[in-house]
Design a protein around this motif. Structure first.
Motif, PDB file in Angstrom:
ATOM      1  N   PHE A 154       1.566  -8.427   2.972  1.00 55.92           N
ATOM      2  CA  PHE A 154       1.299  -6.983   2.980  1.00 55.92           C
ATOM      3  C   PHE A 154       1.034  -6.485   4.400  1.00 55.92           C
ATOM      4  O   PHE A 154       1.623  -5.493   4.835  1.00 55.92           O
ATOM      5  CB  PHE A 154       0.086  -6.676   2.088  1.00 55.92           C
TER       6      PHE A 154
ATOM      7  N   ASN B 118       0.014  -9.211  -2.433  1.00 51.22           N
ATOM      8  CA  ASN B 118       1.178  -9.401  -1.558  1.00 51.22           C
ATOM      9  C   ASN B 118       0.752 -10.194  -0.324  1.00 51.22           C
ATOM     10  O   ASN B 118      -0.007  -9.720   0.503  1.00 51.22           O
ATOM     11  CB  ASN B 118       1.736  -8.033  -1.141  1.00 51.22           C
TER      12      ASN B 118
ATOM     13  N   GLU C  23      -8.199   1.966   0.585  1.00 47.91           N
ATOM     14  CA  GLU C  23      -7.628   3.075  -0.176  1.00 47.91           C
ATOM     15  C   GLU C  23      -7.716   4.370   0.620  1.00 47.91           C
ATOM     16  O   GLU C  23      -6.774   5.160   0.636  1.00 47.91           O
ATOM     17  CB  GLU C  23      -8.348   3.221  -1.505  1.00 47.91           C
TER      18      GLU C  23
ATOM     19  N   LYS D 289       1.121   4.154   6.539  1.00 49.81           N
ATOM     20  CA  LYS D 289       0.373   4.403   5.313  1.00 49.81           C
ATOM     21  C   LYS D 289       1.320   4.488   4.105  1.00 49.81           C
ATOM     22  O   LYS D 289       2.544   4.522   4.260  1.00 49.81           O
ATOM     23  CB  LYS D 289      -0.427   5.700   5.439  1.00 49.81           C
ATOM     24  N   LYS D 290       0.739   4.554   2.918  1.00 50.57           N
ATOM     25  CA  LYS D 290       1.524   4.627   1.686  1.00 50.57           C
ATOM     26  C   LYS D 290       2.373   5.889   1.641  1.00 50.57           C
ATOM     27  O   LYS D 290       3.489   5.884   1.114  1.00 50.57           O
ATOM     28  CB  LYS D 290       0.599   4.561   0.475  1.00 50.57           C
ATOM     29  N   ASN D 291       1.852   7.002   2.230  1.00 48.24           N
ATOM     30  CA  ASN D 291       2.604   8.260   2.225  1.00 48.24           C
ATOM     31  C   ASN D 291       3.582   8.357   3.393  1.00 48.24           C
ATOM     32  O   ASN D 291       4.222   9.396   3.584  1.00 48.24           O
ATOM     33  CB  ASN D 291       1.651   9.444   2.243  1.00 48.24           C
TER      34      ASN D 291
ATOM     35  N   GLU E  28      -3.338  -4.277  -4.401  1.00 50.62           N
ATOM     36  CA  GLU E  28      -1.999  -4.260  -3.801  1.00 50.62           C
ATOM     37  C   GLU E  28      -1.979  -5.072  -2.512  1.00 50.62           C
ATOM     38  O   GLU E  28      -0.988  -5.734  -2.197  1.00 50.62           O
ATOM     39  CB  GLU E  28      -1.584  -2.815  -3.520  1.00 50.62           C
ATOM     40  N   TYR E  29      -3.083  -5.023  -1.765  1.00 51.33           N
ATOM     41  CA  TYR E  29      -3.175  -5.818  -0.532  1.00 51.33           C
ATOM     42  C   TYR E  29      -3.243  -7.317  -0.840  1.00 51.33           C
ATOM     43  O   TYR E  29      -2.527  -8.123  -0.259  1.00 51.33           O
ATOM     44  CB  TYR E  29      -4.405  -5.383   0.264  1.00 51.33           C
TER      45      TYR E  29
ATOM     46  N   HIS F  20       3.488  -3.762   6.799  1.00 47.99           N
ATOM     47  CA  HIS F  20       3.090  -2.377   7.042  1.00 47.99           C
ATOM     48  C   HIS F  20       2.703  -2.109   8.497  1.00 47.99           C
ATOM     49  O   HIS F  20       2.158  -1.042   8.806  1.00 47.99           O
ATOM     50  CB  HIS F  20       1.928  -2.000   6.108  1.00 47.99           C
TER      51      HIS F  20
ATOM     52  N   GLY G 189      -4.183   4.151   1.887  1.00 49.51           N
ATOM     53  CA  GLY G 189      -3.653   4.697   0.639  1.00 49.51           C
ATOM     54  C   GLY G 189      -3.296   3.650  -0.391  1.00 49.51           C
ATOM     55  O   GLY G 189      -2.830   3.979  -1.486  1.00 49.51           O
ATOM     56  N   TYR G 190      -3.461   2.372  -0.044  1.00 49.85           N
ATOM     57  CA  TYR G 190      -3.176   1.287  -0.988  1.00 49.85           C
ATOM     58  C   TYR G 190      -4.482   0.768  -1.586  1.00 49.85           C
ATOM     59  O   TYR G 190      -5.545   0.854  -0.970  1.00 49.85           O
ATOM     60  CB  TYR G 190      -2.450   0.134  -0.287  1.00 49.85           C
ATOM     61  N   SER G 191      -4.375   0.172  -2.790  1.00 48.50           N
ATOM     62  CA  SER G 191      -5.553  -0.418  -3.420  1.00 48.50           C
ATOM     63  C   SER G 191      -5.791  -1.820  -2.872  1.00 48.50           C
ATOM     64  O   SER G 191      -4.875  -2.438  -2.296  1.00 48.50           O
ATOM     65  CB  SER G 191      -5.372  -0.487  -4.945  1.00 48.50           C
TER      66      SER G 191
END
Length: 787
Positions: free
Chosen positions: A481, A478, A465, A516-518, A474-475, A485, A469-471
């Motif tokens: 994942f 998927n 996280e 990253k998520k952002n 979420e990893y 990324h 930035g992912y939980s």
């Protein structure tokens, strides 16, 4: 047909009645077979229960040992991460102190470069082990080499420690640049390991532990504790301890015995069967004695009830009889009383409700009611029961109804087994798991695990996280994942080295970029280690560390180095120019001074002074030019900003207006009206002025000058292109002079050889470059490349 069947039955009954001995024997035989079968089944149940109990105890202890050793893996990995690029540990004592706090089973940590113990924490009490060469010591090197061969942590021992006591040494091989560096090691005192694994919590009246290890040289099995007897023919269970070469045994003190209560029941049953057979014979022989025999049978049944009461009290689990309607306790065996510490009268007085933990009471009462109403036929649960000491113990409760002729049972029988030790072990396991998870989450990197057999992610730490930035969910949810990324430019090689594609199962450290998520791009260093079981890879583990700051610093350092190197080269070249030009002027001044001293008349001396003044002015001009070049090369903090390019073209045209009109110069400007370029304002003005003035100065005498100016993009760079139709340059002859200081390549009296030299230095000072293309009598094109 019915008459025929009735006659046959009557015939058989009559024959049996007429043969009392045969009838009695058949009754005895039937009952004996039935009783022996029941006894055998009951004994098997007890044996299975004992086997299950042994397996539960051994599994709990074995799990505790392996869990404790697994925590040591994290400790050795964390210790290995203290090494810098040169293989020197940083903050060794501080990190070691924190590791010992988080893993109390470890007494000492070590770093062992090239097999020699150089770093120990705590050092006090362990000084004798310092500088010990484990790869050169006969009794240590065999097991030390095993960790190198397996490339994973291996626990040597139990062995006698140099600093005293018996311990187990876990060594994790460390590799730097694919070369063996040494070991990261932990020492576990044997008594500490035994304490944490629950060795002292078993019922020593029934079982005992044994611990063995094969000698790595002789391959003979040696037992750690003194042998009470040869248990090879006894009942025992064993489990190997991974990464240690040790085996844990749980041995029963009274193996393969027939339970006394079962044996007593069988014997009693056979006696009863014999009596019943005898009675059958007697009844058939003496019908007249039926009344007497019934009386005797009644007495025997009463005796049997007392004997069964004895059996009831001697079973190894707690038994109680409950009133189905009220839930009151009607009877309880000795085992149950001893389990709680109450007398039978106290148990009856207290009842089920007062001895049940408040949190378990509602469910217990509700299910007893359901049993009475016939809604359920059995109730099994784990609950807490009060003891006489005021403490609660955990029990496994099974309640069954004792059915009679009516629909609802009047009484219930409950089987109770004390499982407090099992619950405590479970709680200890949960605490250890929580401690392990907390330690994992404190590592400054994403710790992950991947199952090679199921091709699924089995664990990822919460640090994901903070880094991506992912939980963690979420990893894990998927399956692609990680691949999704990775930065597209790094995807192919990173996946080739990953756990999914690396079929050689070699441990790797490699670097790649992730998104990253952002949307930000970060650099990751990923360390992969494979876990083998029976020489087969079963999973992979690793740590992903964010090295973006390090990469940015490395990039900045390289840029600075390149800039300094480039400046040094230009300044070195400039020093050669300075030396040459100043030497030329000083030589002229020396010659003139010699001529002045040798002059024979005032006129001749005045002439030499005029010549000296001319040389002095030339030297001053040269110094001015050199000072300008110095300022360009030493100005490393240039102000570069977006500039209106057309504005600077117009300004140069205004300055050169007289020459443009005089020579009828035509301009072709192919740039947008709002063209913007990142440049230093003074340098852009100087550059455009020099290129336009040179195009006018070196015009062709037989045609009017045409100057074309363009601005366009080429490979993400801005290109300023200035083209003329002048006399051109012989690049084969003068290519090395174009950008040299005071280098001229025409007969034009206005040529000074300084403009292009300064222009080139200005452009290169901003990180750009200038090129030239030219043909004699055709024209010349200059191209300036900037970012």
């Amino acid at each position: 047909m019915r008459n025929e069947n009735g006659k046959n039955w009557n015939h058989y009954i009559k024959r049996l009645t007429n043969r009392p001995n045969t009838s009695g024997f058949l009754v005895f035989l039937s009952l004996s077979i039935f009783i022996i079968t029941l006894g055998f089944l009951r004994n098997q149940i007890l044996i299975n229960e004992e086997n299950q109990e042994m397996d539960t105890i051994l599994s709990g202890t074995h799990h505790q040992i392996e869990q404790s050793l697994n925590y040591c893996y994290t400790t050795t990995v964390s210790l290995a991460l203290t090494l810098n690029k040169e293989g020197i540990p940083e903050n060794f004592e501080t990190i070691s102190k924190e590791l010992l706090k988080s893993n109390p089973i470890v007494s000492t940590v070590q770093l062992v470069p090239n097999g020699v113990i150089k770093y120990i924490y705590p050092l006090k009490g362990n000084e004798v082990a310092l500088n010990l060469n484990v790869l050169g010591t006969g009794d240590l090197k065999t097991e030390a080499k095993k960790s190198i061969e397996s490339q994973k942590i291996y626990f040597a021992g139990p062995l006698k420690l140099r600093q005293g006591g018996i311990g187990i040494v876990g060594r994790l091989p460390i590799y730097k640049n694919n070369s063996f560096w040494g070991f990261s090691a932990v020492i576990i005192k044997l008594e500490t390991l035994l304490e944490y694994s629950g060795f002292n919590k078993i019922d020593k009246s029934k079982y005992y532990y044994q611990f063995s290890k094969k000698n790595p040289i002789t391959l003979k099995e040696h037992f750690l504790f003194p042998l009470k007897k040869d248990f090879s023919k006894s009942k025992y269970l064993s489990k190997p301890i991974n990464d240690c070469g040790c085996t844990l045994y749980l041995v029963a003190l009274n193996p393969y015995s027939i339970d006394s209560s079962v044996l007593f029941s069988v014997i009693l049953g056979i006696i009863i069967a014999l009596l019943l057979g005898f009675l059958t014979t007697r009844l058939l022989k003496r019908p007249k004695e039926l009344g007497i025999l019934l009386k005797e049978q009644e007495t025997r049944l009463l005796n049997n009830e007392m004997k069964f009461k004895t059996i009831f009290d001697q079973v190894t689990i707690g038994l109680i009889i409950l009133d189905a309607k009220t839930g009151n306790i009607l009877d309880a065996n000795n085992k149950y009383c001893n389990m709680l510490g109450f007398t039978l009268d106290e148990i009856k007085e207290k009842g089920v409700a007062s001895m049940t933990h408040p949190k378990d009471l509602e469910l217990t009462v509700s299910n007893i009611k359901k049993l009475h109403e016939g809604k359920i036929t059995e109730y099994i649960a784990e609950k807490r029961t009060l003891t006489k000491t005021g403490k609660y113990i955990w029990v496994n409760l099974t309640i069954n109804p004792l059915w009679e002729s009516n629909e609802k049972p009047n009484t219930l029988i409950a089987f109770i087994k004390d499982i407090t030790d099992v619950k405590e072990n479970e709680e200890l396991i949960k605490k250890n798991q929580a401690r392990y998870k907390s330690l994992i989450d404190s590592i400054d990197g994403i710790v992950w695990e991947y199952d090679l057999e199921t091709s699924t992610s089995t664990f990822v730490s919460k640090k994901i996280e903070g880094i991506l930035g992912y939980s963690a969910d979420e990893y894990s949810d998927n399956t692609t994942f990680w691949e999704d990324h990775i930065h597209p430019e790094d995807s192919e090689f990173a996946i080739a080295l990953s756990a999914k594609e690396n079929k050689n199962f070699e441990n790797y450290d490699y670097e790649y970029r992730m998104i990253k998520k952002n949307g930000d791009v970060i650099w990751i260093r990923d360390s992969i280690n494979y876990v083998f079981e029976n020489d087969k890879p079963v999973s992979s583990r690793g740590i992903m560390i964010d090295i973006t700051k390090m990469k940015d610093a490395e990039k900045s350092l390289n840029n600075s180095f390149n800039l300094v190197s480039d400046q040094n080269k230009r300044l070195l070249n400039f020093s050669y120019i300075v030396s040459h030009n100043l030497r030329s002027h000083t030589s002229n001044i020396e010659s003139i001074l010699s001529l002045i001293e040798a002059a024979e008349s005032d006129e001749e001396r005045d002439e030499m002074l005029l010549l000296l003044k001319s040389v002095s002015n030339s030297l001053d001009e040269t110094m001015s030019h050199l000072n300008e070049v110095v300022n360009i090369n030493t100005n490393i903090n240039l102000a570069i900003k977006p500039l209106d390019f057309r504005k600077y073209i117009i300004k140069a045209q205004e300055i050169l207006n007289e020459q443009i009109k005089l020579n009828q110069v035509t301009f072709k400007v192919a740039i947008p009206d709002d063209a913007i370029i990142d440049f230093n304002s003074a340098y852009l003005e100087s550059t455009i002025y020099n290129l336009i003035s040179n195009a006018i100065r070196y015009r062709h005498p037989q045609r009017k000058p045409i100057i074309t100016i363009k601005l366009y993009k080429e490979n993400k760079e801005n290109v300023i292109e200035v083209t003329d139709n002048g006399i051109g340059i012989d690049l084969a002859k003068n290519g090395d002079k174009i950008f040299g200081m005071y280098k001229t390549f025409s007969n034009n009296p206005d040529a000074r050889g300084i403009g292009l030299f300064i222009t080139k230095n200005q452009i290169e000072a901003m990180g750009g470059r200038i090129t030239v293309e030219s043909e004699l009598n055709i024209g010349t094109t200059f191209k300036i490349y900037t970012k």
